[in-house]
Design an enzyme around this catalytic site. Structure first.
Site, PDB file in Angstrom:
ATOM      1  N   SER A  15     -19.751  -7.697  25.271  1.00 30.97           N
ATOM      2  CA  SER A  15     -20.809  -8.042  24.317  1.00 30.97           C
ATOM      3  C   SER A  15     -20.278  -8.286  22.908  1.00 30.97           C
ATOM      4  O   SER A  15     -20.630  -9.280  22.259  1.00 30.97           O
ATOM      5  CB  SER A  15     -21.851  -6.918  24.291  1.00 30.97           C
ATOM      6  OG  SER A  15     -22.468  -6.769  25.539  1.00 30.97           O
ATOM      7  N   GLY A 140     -18.163  -1.450  10.623  1.00 32.87           N
ATOM      8  CA  GLY A 140     -19.432  -1.354   9.906  1.00 32.87           C
ATOM      9  C   GLY A 140     -20.592  -1.366  10.884  1.00 32.87           C
ATOM     10  O   GLY A 140     -20.406  -1.538  12.089  1.00 32.87           O
ATOM     11  N   ALA A 144     -23.651  -5.559  18.655  1.00 34.65           N
ATOM     12  CA  ALA A 144     -23.339  -6.892  19.170  1.00 34.65           C
ATOM     13  C   ALA A 144     -24.602  -7.703  19.407  1.00 34.65           C
ATOM     14  O   ALA A 144     -24.629  -8.919  19.160  1.00 34.65           O
ATOM     15  CB  ALA A 144     -22.543  -6.761  20.469  1.00 34.65           C
ATOM     16  N   LYS A 195     -17.999   8.242  14.549  1.00 32.55           N
ATOM     17  CA  LYS A 195     -19.452   8.050  14.582  1.00 32.55           C
ATOM     18  C   LYS A 195     -19.955   7.949  16.015  1.00 32.55           C
ATOM     19  O   LYS A 195     -21.109   8.287  16.303  1.00 32.55           O
ATOM     20  CB  LYS A 195     -19.850   6.825  13.750  1.00 32.55           C
ATOM     21  CG  LYS A 195     -19.154   5.514  14.123  1.00 32.55           C
ATOM     22  CD  LYS A 195     -19.929   4.693  15.106  1.00 32.55           C
ATOM     23  CE  LYS A 195     -19.228   3.383  15.412  1.00 32.55           C
ATOM     24  NZ  LYS A 195     -19.962   2.555  16.394  1.00 32.55           N
ATOM     25  N   ASP A 249     -22.454   2.830   9.334  1.00 30.58           N
ATOM     26  CA  ASP A 249     -22.118   2.768  10.754  1.00 30.58           C
ATOM     27  C   ASP A 249     -22.556   4.041  11.468  1.00 30.58           C
ATOM     28  O   ASP A 249     -23.023   4.008  12.614  1.00 30.58           O
ATOM     29  CB  ASP A 249     -20.607   2.560  10.912  1.00 30.58           C
ATOM     30  CG  ASP A 249     -20.261   1.827  12.199  1.00 30.58           C
ATOM     31  OD1 ASP A 249     -21.178   1.371  12.907  1.00 30.58           O
ATOM     32  OD2 ASP A 249     -19.058   1.703  12.500  1.00 30.58           O
ATOM     33  N   SER A 259     -27.655   1.780  20.663  1.00 29.01           N
ATOM     34  CA  SER A 259     -26.384   2.506  20.681  1.00 29.01           C
ATOM     35  C   SER A 259     -26.090   3.046  22.077  1.00 29.01           C
ATOM     36  O   SER A 259     -26.817   3.887  22.606  1.00 29.01           O
ATOM     37  CB  SER A 259     -26.433   3.666  19.680  1.00 29.01           C
ATOM     38  OG  SER A 259     -25.346   4.555  19.878  1.00 29.01           O
ATOM     39  N   ARG A 260     -25.000   2.584  22.668  1.00 25.81           N
ATOM     40  CA  ARG A 260     -24.644   3.056  24.013  1.00 25.81           C
ATOM     41  C   ARG A 260     -24.174   4.518  23.980  1.00 25.81           C
ATOM     42  O   ARG A 260     -24.341   5.240  24.960  1.00 25.81           O
ATOM     43  CB  ARG A 260     -23.579   2.144  24.611  1.00 25.81           C
ATOM     44  CG  ARG A 260     -22.261   2.113  23.885  1.00 25.81           C
ATOM     45  CD  ARG A 260     -21.364   0.985  24.331  1.00 25.81           C
ATOM     46  NE  ARG A 260     -21.861  -0.312  23.911  1.00 25.81           N
ATOM     47  CZ  ARG A 260     -21.184  -1.450  24.029  1.00 25.81           C
ATOM     48  NH1 ARG A 260     -19.992  -1.432  24.586  1.00 25.81           N
ATOM     49  NH2 ARG A 260     -21.690  -2.584  23.613  1.00 25.81           N
ATOM     50  N   ASN A 261     -23.587   4.960  22.862  1.00 25.18           N
ATOM     51  CA  ASN A 261     -23.169   6.357  22.768  1.00 25.18           C
ATOM     52  C   ASN A 261     -24.373   7.293  22.660  1.00 25.18           C
ATOM     53  O   ASN A 261     -24.409   8.344  23.288  1.00 25.18           O
ATOM     54  CB  ASN A 261     -22.234   6.539  21.565  1.00 25.18           C
ATOM     55  CG  ASN A 261     -20.904   5.851  21.792  1.00 25.18           C
ATOM     56  OD1 ASN A 261     -20.066   6.338  22.524  1.00 25.18           O
ATOM     57  ND2 ASN A 261     -20.729   4.686  21.180  1.00 25.18           N
ATOM     58  N   GLU A 286     -17.626   4.495  23.888  1.00 30.85           N
ATOM     59  CA  GLU A 286     -16.341   4.882  23.318  1.00 30.85           C
ATOM     60  C   GLU A 286     -16.284   6.359  22.930  1.00 30.85           C
ATOM     61  O   GLU A 286     -15.215   6.959  22.882  1.00 30.85           O
ATOM     62  CB  GLU A 286     -16.033   4.016  22.093  1.00 30.85           C
ATOM     63  CG  GLU A 286     -15.813   2.534  22.379  1.00 30.85           C
ATOM     64  CD  GLU A 286     -14.421   2.247  22.925  1.00 30.85           C
ATOM     65  OE1 GLU A 286     -13.664   3.204  23.198  1.00 30.85           O
ATOM     66  OE2 GLU A 286     -14.101   1.060  23.079  1.00 30.85           O
TER      67      GLU A 286
END
Length: 333
Positions: A15, A140, A144, A195, A249, A259-261, A286
């Protein structure tokens, strides 16, 4: 096609890579794009879309050459942009025989090399002999999905060398992709890694049904914890922690449903095991890898980091998310 249009390479086809390629093509830069997936290469050639990642995002075929050969992709590039998940960086670069020493190498990864415990900049400097003056980080608040939609975003281009930062800024910047520059290369890179760990913590709280009042306090404590780590691990007098590369960020990754996290943390807070939560994710989070790195680094330096430690305990030590968060609530301020 003029000479300027033959200077960019993008390694990765997820992405974020797709959003970066779209930005470069909108700026009329030709992109040699490493795409290992044959189905995606075909969809780009026939329909101008990445069929698997941001499939709604139009990519102008006039400005891209997609290939599965990394040497062909980077050979003529002045700027090489690394845009794959950190866990796959070594796999992507393994076949590389073309030297990167004389190229500007840009990381947009926001991750750590698993098992290596080096940032992308440190890894490229150590193992690929790219001089620090040729290395750059773009970071920053920048989902995506929003960049792919050309929605206004503010990015930071960090490099030790002013000319390197300016060159990358000139290539990427446009009306919706605003770029400032910084010299705090390792600082912004570390912040981008951390983050993701804090977004996991916030996600856990969301999954456990803590309210907005608590989330605000948790994120404020995350910001203070991040500053303690950066002040000790990457000290500098010129860092402004309220800038977009740090606070911005952190906020977007902790608060946004994109946010995938945060999504991974939410699954853990709802009671999923780590294995099942990771399996349910459609993209790499991540923060899973970052938590181990930050844990090692903070312990080595004896930095007090209870929030990052809580995330590590849940991910790697089979701690109950509910019990770990409950213990954390007793020490937050």
């Amino acid at each position: 096609m003029n000479e300027q249009q033959l200077k960019c390479a993008v390694v990765g086809y997820g992405s974020w890579a797709t959003a970066i390629v779209k930005t470069l093509t909108i700026n009329h830069h030709h992109v040699n794009w490493l795409v290992l997936n044959e189905e995606i290469r075909q969809s780009l050639a026939e329909r101008s879309h990445n069929i698997k990642y941001l499939p709604w995002c139009y990519i102008d075929r006039e400005f891209i050459t997609a290939s599965d050969c990394i040497d062909d992709v980077v050979r003529d590039a002045e700027i090489v942009i690394l845009a794959m998940p950190s866990a796959f960086l070594t796999k992507f670069l393994e076949p590389l025989t073309v030297s990167l020493k004389d190229k500007i190498v840009v990381s947009v990864v926001k991750g750590i090399i698993p098992g290596d415990y080096l940032t992308i900049v440190e890894h490229m400097n150590r193992y690929y002999d790219v001089p620090m003056e040729n290395l750059c980080v773009v970071t920053g608040p920048s989902h995506a999905e929003e960049v792919g939609q050309c929605r206004l975003s503010y990015l930071t281009v960090a490099a030790e060398n002013n000319a390197t930062a300016e060159r990358v800024r000139e290539v990427l910047a446009n009306d919706y992709f605003r770029c400032s520059t910084s010299h705090d290369v390792l600082g912004v890179e570390a912040a981008a890694i951390m983050k993701n760990v804090y977004a996991l913590a916030v996600g856990i709280a969301v999954g456990l049904r803590y309210g907005d009042n608590f989330l605000a306090v948790l994120i404020a404590n995350c910001a203070a914890e991040m500053q303690r780590f950066l002040d000790e691990a990457v000290p500098t007098e010129s860092r402004d922690m309220n800038a977009a590369a740090y606070m911005g960020d952190l906020l977007v990754t902790c608060y946004s449903p994109l946010s995938r996290n945060r999504r991974l943390g939410t699954l853990l807070g709802k009671g999923c095991s780590v294995k099942s939560a990771l399996n349910e994710m459609t993209m790499i989070a991540e923060g899973y890898y970052a938590a181990e790195c930050i844990r090692r680094s903070s312990m080595r330096r004896s930095i007090d980091m209870p929030i990052a430690d809580m995330v590590w305990e849940v991910l790697y030590n089979k701690a109950s998310a509910r019990d770990a968060m409950q213990a954390l609530t007793k020490i937050l301020k």
